[in-house]
Design an enzyme around this catalytic site. Sequence first.
Site, PDB file in Angstrom:
ATOM      1  N   LYS A 120      -0.671   5.763   7.914  1.00  0.00           N
ATOM      2  CA  LYS A 120       0.245   5.845   6.652  1.00  0.00           C
ATOM      3  C   LYS A 120      -0.965   5.972   5.958  1.00  0.00           C
ATOM      4  O   LYS A 120      -0.639   7.190   4.835  1.00  0.00           O
ATOM      5  CB  LYS A 120       0.659   4.498   6.729  1.00  0.00           C
ATOM      6  CG  LYS A 120       2.294   5.038   5.555  1.00  0.00           C
ATOM      7  CD  LYS A 120       2.409   3.681   5.465  1.00  0.00           C
ATOM      8  CE  LYS A 120       1.360   2.670   4.348  1.00  0.00           C
ATOM      9  NZ  LYS A 120       1.949   1.407   3.959  1.00  0.00           N
TER      10      LYS A 120
ATOM     11  N   SER B 258       0.840  -0.924   0.037  1.00  0.00           N
ATOM     12  CA  SER B 258       0.125   0.029   0.194  1.00  0.00           C
ATOM     13  C   SER B 258       0.686   1.440  -0.117  1.00  0.00           C
ATOM     14  O   SER B 258       1.137   1.625   1.287  1.00  0.00           O
ATOM     15  CB  SER B 258      -0.797  -0.339   1.373  1.00  0.00           C
ATOM     16  OG  SER B 258      -1.709  -1.067   1.584  1.00  0.00           O
TER      17      SER B 258
ATOM     18  N   LYS C 289      -6.223   2.750  -3.217  1.00  0.00           N
ATOM     19  CA  LYS C 289      -6.358   1.933  -2.064  1.00  0.00           C
ATOM     20  C   LYS C 289      -6.283   2.666  -1.297  1.00  0.00           C
ATOM     21  O   LYS C 289      -6.487   2.922   0.253  1.00  0.00           O
ATOM     22  CB  LYS C 289      -4.223   1.131  -2.025  1.00  0.00           C
ATOM     23  CG  LYS C 289      -4.765   0.217  -1.111  1.00  0.00           C
ATOM     24  CD  LYS C 289      -5.443  -1.037  -0.719  1.00  0.00           C
ATOM     25  CE  LYS C 289      -5.404  -1.400   0.575  1.00  0.00           C
ATOM     26  NZ  LYS C 289      -4.168  -2.121   0.977  1.00  0.00           N
TER      27      LYS C 289
END
Lengths: 290, 290, 290, 290
Positions: free
Chosen positions: A235, A91, A166
Site C-alpha cells: 500500500k 501511514s 513516510k
Amino acid sequence: MIQSVAFIGLGAMGYRMASHLPRHFDTVYVWNRSFEKAKQHATEYGTQAVELSQAVQADIIFSCLPTSADVAQLVENLELKPGTIWVDCTSGVPDLARQLVTQLKNQGVDYLDAPVSGQTIGADNATLTVMVGGDFTAFERAYPAMQAFGKLIKHVGESGAGFAVKAVNNMLLAVNLWSVAEGFTTLKAHGVNLGEALDCINASSGKSGVTETIFPQRVLNRSFPVTFALPLLAKDAGIALDLVHAAKLPAPLIALTQSLIQAANQTAEENSDFSAAVKMYESWSKITLE
Amino acid sequence: MIQSVAFIGLGAMGYRMASHLPRHFDTVYVWNRSFEKAKQHATEYGTQAVELSQAVQADIIFSCLPTSADVAQLVENLELKPGTIWVDCTSGVPDLARQLVTQLKNQGVDYLDAPVSGQTIGADNATLTVMVGGDFTAFERAYPAMQAFGKLIKHVGESGAGFAVKAVNNMLLAVNLWSVAEGFTTLKAHGVNLGEALDCINASSGKSGVTETIFPQRVLNRSFPVTFALPLLAKDAGIALDLVHAAKLPAPLIALTQSLIQAANQTAEENSDFSAAVKMYESWSKITLE
Amino acid sequence: MIQSVAFIGLGAMGYRMASHLPRHFDTVYVWNRSFEKAKQHATEYGTQAVELSQAVQADIIFSCLPTSADVAQLVENLELKPGTIWVDCTSGVPDLARQLVTQLKNQGVDYLDAPVSGQTIGADNATLTVMVGGDFTAFERAYPAMQAFGKLIKHVGESGAGFAVKAVNNMLLAVNLWSVAEGFTTLKAHGVNLGEALDCINASSGKSGVTETIFPQRVLNRSFPVTFALPLLAKDAGIALDLVHAAKLPAPLIALTQSLIQAANQTAEENSDFSAAVKMYESWSKITLE
Amino acid sequence: MIQSVAFIGLGAMGYRMASHLPRHFDTVYVWNRSFEKAKQHATEYGTQAVELSQAVQADIIFSCLPTSADVAQLVENLELKPGTIWVDCTSGVPDLARQLVTQLKNQGVDYLDAPVSGQTIGADNATLTVMVGGDFTAFERAYPAMQAFGKLIKHVGESGAGFAVKAVNNMLLAVNLWSVAEGFTTLKAHGVNLGEALDCINASSGKSGVTETIFPQRVLNRSFPVTFALPLLAKDAGIALDLVHAAKLPAPLIALTQSLIQAANQTAEENSDFSAAVKMYESWSKITLE
C-alpha cells in the site's frame, strides 16, 4: 495546556504508543473498533476505554489506523469540539490529508498528518520518529503530546508532507529490501560467506537499514516476524508511486520496485511480514537467503 | 614474520593507504607508473621509491590500480620470489582474480583479492574495510600487513569473493543513490522540506549510507567532490551485473540500475564524482536536488 | 556445384527442414544423436541415415542443435574435407560462431552462422527466414542449399551477425509478449472486450507479431502449444543481453525483460511453450488472459 | 437518419477526418479555436465554418482535441439538443469519458469515446481504426457517420473502453519503439547490417509496427517527421499507466517505459516527433541509429 488526550486505533503500533500517554496526561481515552482491546488497554495501562463520541472530546486526538480511508470514514459522523487537534499517525495518503484538513476546519479542528516510524520496538521504547505535515502552530501545540512516544519529531511541510515522507521512506525500504536480496543471492551463488559479506557492507558505502537490521534479523535467520505486514508495505509503495505520478515525474527504480512488491504481495502467503517479499525472488533464483 | 612490504599504485586511495606502512614495517617500497608520485610519497612518508622489479621483492605486495586488467598487465612480466603474498586492493573482477591466482601460483606466490571501502577519509584514518577472497592461510599471514590501513578485515570466501562483495556493495550504493534521487525529487515536487525529510528518513527504516552521508555531503550541498569517479562506479556496476549473469540469475533492480548508471556515465561531464549520476535524473525531472 | 548435403540434428525444426532437401540434391545424409529419428527420416523422406563421420563428407553440412555448445562439442573430433561449408542453423552464440570459424578454417572449411525463424510451420512450408553471418563468398556458395527451406535468406554481416540478429529478434519477441500481457491484463481489469481490442491494435501502431499471432493463437485460447520451448527463449534472451554487455551499452528494457523471462522460466511447469511465460504474470495479477 | 454532422478541432488529424464528411452528409459544420483554420477548411472542402453554438446543433458532433481536459472545458458551457451523439475522437482519459457521459446525459445527449489510429495517412485515406466505448445503441446510430473516415470501427466496451484501448496501443508503440532502439543499437555495435537485419526481423516473430514502418520510415532515415508529437505519446503513456494503477496491477515493463518516454520528452527538442524519443537513448549509447 493539554488536559486530555485520546488514542483511536489500538493495533500493533497504537497499543504500544498509547501505553506511554498516562505518564504525561491526566485523562487518556482509548478506543478501538474491537472494543475488548480498549478495555484490555485500560486495565493494563490505566487508560479509559470509552465510547468514540466521548473519546473525541479530548484536547488532542491521536489516530493510528490501517489506511487513510479508515480515518476518513471514522471522521465522517463525529462531532468534535473546536480547538481540538487531530494527530493522525496512520501511514496515509497525502491527498486525503488535505481533504481531512478542509473537512475538520469546518468544525474548528486542526488536522496533522503525523505518521511514525521505528516499528514496534520504537513504540515500546517511545523512541519513534514522527514526520508531521500541516499547520505549524498546530504542530507546536501538539508537540508535547507527540513527545510521549516520539523522539525525533519533525515538521516536514504542509498538509500531506508527513504522509509523503513516510511513503517515500517505505518505498526506499522496499528498494533496499529487494536490491539486497538480488545482491546477496548473487553472492551466495558465487560461494561468498553471506555473514562476513554483510559485516563488510555494513561498514561500507552500500549499507542501509536493510543490511543493518532487516536482513540479519528477519531474512537470513528465516524468522520473518510479522511486525509490519506485506500488504501495508505494498500500500505504501503505491502511495509513493501515486506521488511520483501526481508530480508527472519519471522514476524508473521506484516504478519497478512498486511492481515487484505488488507482485510479491499478490503471490505471498497470508499474513506475511514485509520482509517475506524476498520469497518471490527466491522462487525465481532457486536460492534461499540464509 | 613480515620484513618488507611494497605498495604499487599511488592513486587517491593507494597514496593514503601506503602512508601508514612505515609505522609498522622497516622496509616499505612504493611504486607508481608516474614515478614522480612515488618519489613524493617517499619524501612525505619515509617510504622508498624504487624500480618495480625491486619493489616486488617485498614479502607482501599491495596493489591498488584502476582495474583488474591493469594488475594483470603489470604482473605479466614480473619475476617474483616464492613465498610472497600479493594483496590486490583494486576493485577488480572475480574471474581475473582466479586467473591471477593460477598464474602467480606458478611462481610460488599467493594472490588475495582484497578490495577496500571507506573512501579517502577511511584511508587517511586507517579505518578501511578490507574484504578478502582467497587462500585462508595466506589471508592469515597477510592479516598484520592489512591492519596498517584496515579496521574491519574479513575473509569472505575463495578467490574472487572479495571482488564480488565489493562489486555488490558498490551496486547497492548505486541503487541507493538513484532511488534516493527519485524519492527526494518526488518530495521536493510536493513541497516537502528536504532537510527535515532527510532527518526523518535517517531515523527510519528507509535509511542508507546514501541518505546518511552521500546526499547531505555531496548532493544536496551541490559539492559533488570527485573522490570516487563516476566511470569507476559504472565499471563496478558492470562487474556486479556480470556476476549476476554468470550465475544465470534474474535481477531486475540491479540490471536496471546498471543501465541507468552507465547512461549517466555516458552523459556526464568529464571528471565527475559518482554522486553526479543524479544529474542525469535532474535533467529528466527539471528539479534540482538542493 | 553442390552434389551432396547433410543435415545434423533432427529436432522439431531440423526434421522438417531436412525433409525438403531430397527434392533439390541427389545425396542427402541425415544424422541425429538418437539415431532412430534419422532412420525414420530416411524412411519418410528418402534421405540416407548415416554415421556422423560419413555425413560430414557432404559438400554442405547443415546443423540445427539446441545450443552452440552442442555444435562445438560435435565439431571437436570430426575430420572434415576441405572446401566444405558448415551452415549452422542453431540459435547460437556469436562468440562461439567466431571460435568455430577459426577452428574449421584449419581444416579448410567455412562456417556460417545461419539461424532460422518461421517456426515449425515455416519449416514445413520451406518459407523460413535465414539470417546469415560469415564469409560472403561462402554465403553465396551455400545460398542454393539454403533455398531448399528458406524464403528470405539474408547476409547480415560477419561471423556471429546471424546469431546476433536471431537473438535480438527473440528478445523483441519476449519484450512484446510480456508487454502485451501487461497491456491486455490492464484492459481486462477495466472490462474491455479483449478480442475487439486485439482487432483494433492489430490495425494500429502498437501491433506486433505477438498481437497478430502469438496472443490469439497461443495465449487467449489457452492452448500454449509447445513448439518453441520457454528455456530456449530464456537462453536466447540471455544471448541478447550478453551482446548488450559485450558492447557496454545501457539497455533497460532488454535487461528487465531478460530478468522477467528468466524468472518465468524458473517458475514455469516442465515443458512449457515460450508463450506460457505470461503465466507468471497472471500469478501476479490474478487475472487470466482469455 | 443523420442529417447534419459537426467536427470540432481541426488539427493534423481532425482537418483530414472532416474532409471526408461532405461526401456523406448534406450539412457539415466545422469549428476550430483558431477560426481561420475552419474557414480554410470550408473553402477547401465545402464544409461550413460556423460558431461553436451552431455547430453543436448537428445530429452528430465529432471532436478531436489534444486532451480530454480540452473537451471537458469546451462542453462545460454548451447547450446541446437532446438526441445528439457526441463522438469524441480525442486520445483521452477513461475517467473523463465517464464524467462526460454523466454530464451530457443530463441534456439527453449520448457521449462515445472513439479515439482513432492510423495517423495522418489513414485520415487522408479514410482508413482509420476507430475504437469505441459507450452505449451500444448510440454506437450503432453513430456508426454510419464514423464510416466517413473509419475502416475498422469496433465497439470495445463501456464508456472509457475506447480511450483505454488507444492508451494501451500507444503504450505498446512506446515499448516497441524503445526496445527496438536498444536492440538495433546493440546490433550496430556488433557490426551488423541494420537494413538486412530489419528485413529478417520483419519476416520473423520479433516484428512489430515499429520494425515494419516507424524505424525504416522515421528513424533509420533520420527524418523524424512531426506527425504525432512526443508530448502526446508521453501523455498517452501516462494514461496507460494510470489504468494500470487504477486496477492495482504490477506492470514492470509498462512502468519502466512510461518513465523512459517521459524522460525522453523532458529532454527532447521542442516540437519533436514521438519517434525522436530514441534520441535520448542515442545520447546514452553514443551510437546513431542510421
